[in-house]
Design a protein around this motif. Structure first.
Motif, PDB file in Angstrom:
ATOM      1  N   HIS A  24       0.825  -1.208   0.000  1.00 44.01           N
ATOM      2  CA  HIS A  24       0.000   0.000   0.000  1.00 44.01           C
ATOM      3  C   HIS A  24       0.861   1.261   0.000  1.00 44.01           C
ATOM      4  O   HIS A  24       0.510   2.261  -0.639  1.00 44.01           O
ATOM      5  CB  HIS A  24      -0.936   0.000   1.205  1.00 44.01           C
ATOM      6  CG  HIS A  24      -2.168  -0.841   1.016  1.00 44.01           C
ATOM      7  ND1 HIS A  24      -3.087  -0.583   0.021  1.00 44.01           N
ATOM      8  CD2 HIS A  24      -2.623  -1.929   1.695  1.00 44.01           C
ATOM      9  CE1 HIS A  24      -4.069  -1.475   0.088  1.00 44.01           C
ATOM     10  NE2 HIS A  24      -3.808  -2.304   1.089  1.00 44.01           N
TER      11      HIS A  24
ATOM     12  N   PHE B 265      -6.450  -3.484  -3.614  1.00 42.80           N
ATOM     13  CA  PHE B 265      -5.120  -3.115  -4.093  1.00 42.80           C
ATOM     14  C   PHE B 265      -5.100  -2.363  -5.430  1.00 42.80           C
ATOM     15  O   PHE B 265      -4.040  -1.885  -5.822  1.00 42.80           O
ATOM     16  CB  PHE B 265      -4.247  -4.379  -4.220  1.00 42.80           C
ATOM     17  CG  PHE B 265      -3.995  -5.059  -2.912  1.00 42.80           C
ATOM     18  CD1 PHE B 265      -3.158  -4.490  -1.958  1.00 42.80           C
ATOM     19  CD2 PHE B 265      -4.610  -6.260  -2.618  1.00 42.80           C
ATOM     20  CE1 PHE B 265      -2.927  -5.115  -0.740  1.00 42.80           C
ATOM     21  CE2 PHE B 265      -4.386  -6.903  -1.403  1.00 42.80           C
ATOM     22  CZ  PHE B 265      -3.548  -6.331  -0.456  1.00 42.80           C
TER      23      PHE B 265
ATOM     24  N   LYS C  66       0.519   3.939  -2.984  1.00 38.71           N
ATOM     25  CA  LYS C  66       0.206   5.335  -2.686  1.00 38.71           C
ATOM     26  C   LYS C  66       1.186   6.272  -3.402  1.00 38.71           C
ATOM     27  O   LYS C  66       0.778   7.264  -4.020  1.00 38.71           O
ATOM     28  CB  LYS C  66       0.261   5.572  -1.175  1.00 38.71           C
ATOM     29  CG  LYS C  66      -0.067   7.004  -0.736  1.00 38.71           C
ATOM     30  CD  LYS C  66      -0.075   7.095   0.778  1.00 38.71           C
ATOM     31  CE  LYS C  66      -0.458   8.503   1.245  1.00 38.71           C
ATOM     32  NZ  LYS C  66       0.579   9.501   0.891  1.00 38.71           N
TER      33      LYS C  66
END
Length: 393
Positions: A225, A268, A229
């Motif tokens: 993650h 995801f 990001k």
């Protein structure tokens, strides 16, 4: 007069074509081209002074006489002119990261076929070097990431993209393409989606089973993650940069997201797609965004929920079913099997008119369901464009 699939029966004018079908049997849409499909330069004849390109008018729902048509990977290895250039410049990165070469290659299909979309010749991995992720694209092997990411420390080394410094040739190429084609066609840019980029970065290149990224996703999701990001934030910057430099629509490729189950796609991939769309629309509200994922039949509604303007449908989904599942508010692109271009000219013609009929009138971009294949006869590509541009609703 209304018919099934939201289409109209068009009347043929001299030198053009019409799409017709039997509305009494909506499950068996029938089409016929009623005139010579070899009509050339329709887009130039239709273009009125100051008009937006046909592709832009179609996707926003304006009344148009036919669907716009372009082809994924339309600049590439099936063209003799591209093969000749490759012999002189064997490095893919040299061809795609030299503005003059990228412009020349992007314009090869434009000069040959006059599609309604001219897409930048580049690669989804192009911005990675500007994010401190070195890579190469090797002949016979494909993408190679020199230092695959495996830890949070690796993620910390990923930097934010500054396109003006890292990929100025992309901006130069887009500006030149826009000047070259004017309003006769839409200039398309493209980017990779965060999950697909992460797949390359973590796997170290292409993969069959995606074991490394799934191990990270299911064992250390916080690391994945964190990377996703950072990638999303840089892709937002990159889309805006392309639009500012001349791209009139941008296609997002999430090629490997379909290797995720629906529940994992929602964790995801989808949140980062939504982030990109939302943030780009804040600064470029009228920029159409296309989303493509190969083999996306099981995720089609989720792709539509990302907020993009157009979902590019692959050939494993019936176009009429895709329309029903996505709804009429979302434009569709596609979705002819690239292998169909190895068929006879009559076979290609039938596939084109079947797809157009099933997509219905408006908010449809005629395209393949994937990139054109190496070895496809150029004369068949030409026929695909001729038939597509001769159709009339």
């Amino acid at each position: 007069m209304a018919t099934t699939s939201g289409c109209l029966v068009g009347q043929c004018r001299p030198g053009a074509a019409a799409v017709q079908w039997n509305s009494s049997r909506p499950s068996r849409i029938q089409c016929s081209v009623l005139a010579d499909a070899a009509t050339a330069t329709d887009s130039q004849q239709e273009l009125r002074a100051g008009a937006d390109p046909l592709l832009l008018r179609a996707v926003r729902g304006d009344s148009v006489e036919r669907p716009p048509v372009w082809m994924m990977r339309q600049a590439g290895r099936y063209m003799k002119s591209y093969q000749d250039l490759c012999a002189k410049y064997p490095s893919f990165r040299e061809r795609s990261e030299n503005a003059e070469l990228a412009i020349e290659i992007s314009l090869q299909p434009w000069k040959a076929f006059r599609p309604d979309g001219v897409i930048l010749f580049s690669d989804i991995l192009t911005p990675l070097t500007g994010m401190n992720i070195p890579f190469d694209i090797l002949a016979g092997k494909g993408p190679v990431i020199h230092k695959p990411i495996t830890s949070m420390a690796d993620v910390d080394e990923v930097t934010e993209l500054c396109p003006e410094e890292a990929v100025p040739y992309v901006g130069q190429a887009l500006s030149s393409l826009r000047a070259e084609v004017g309003n006769e066609a839409a200039v398309l840019g493209f980017v990779g989606a965060p999950f697909t980029l992460a797949s390359y970065i973590i796997e170290g290149g292409s993969s069959k089973h995606f074991a490394k990224i799934k191990r990270l996703a299911f064992g250390s999701p916080e690391i994945l993650h964190a990377l996703l990001k950072k990638l999303a934030e840089s892709i937002i910057i990159y889309v805006r940069y392309q639009a500012d430099k001349g791209a009139q629509t941008v296609q997002i490729f999430d090629s490997w997201a379909t290797h995720l189950s629906p529940i994992d796609f929602e964790q995801f991939s989808l949140p980062y797609l939504k982030q990109i769309v939302s943030e780009v629309k804040k600064t470029h509200p009228s920029l159409p965004l296309i989303l493509y994922a190969s083999g996306s039949g099981g995720l089609l509604e989720r792709l539509g929920s990302s907020g993009v303007d157009i979902v590019s449908v692959d050939w494993t989904v019936d176009m009429a079913e895709a329309r029903q599942r996505l709804g009429r508010d979302v434009a569709v692109q596609g979705n002819i099997d690239p292998g169909a271009l190895f068929g006879s000219k009559d076979f290609i013609r039938q596939r084109v008119i079947d797809t157009v009929a099933k997509a219905g009138r408006g908010k449809h971009i005629l395209n393949l369901g994937h990139g054109v294949l190496v070895g496809t006869p150029e004369e068949n590509v030409a026929h695909f464009f001729e038939v597509g541009k001769s159709i009339r609703y």
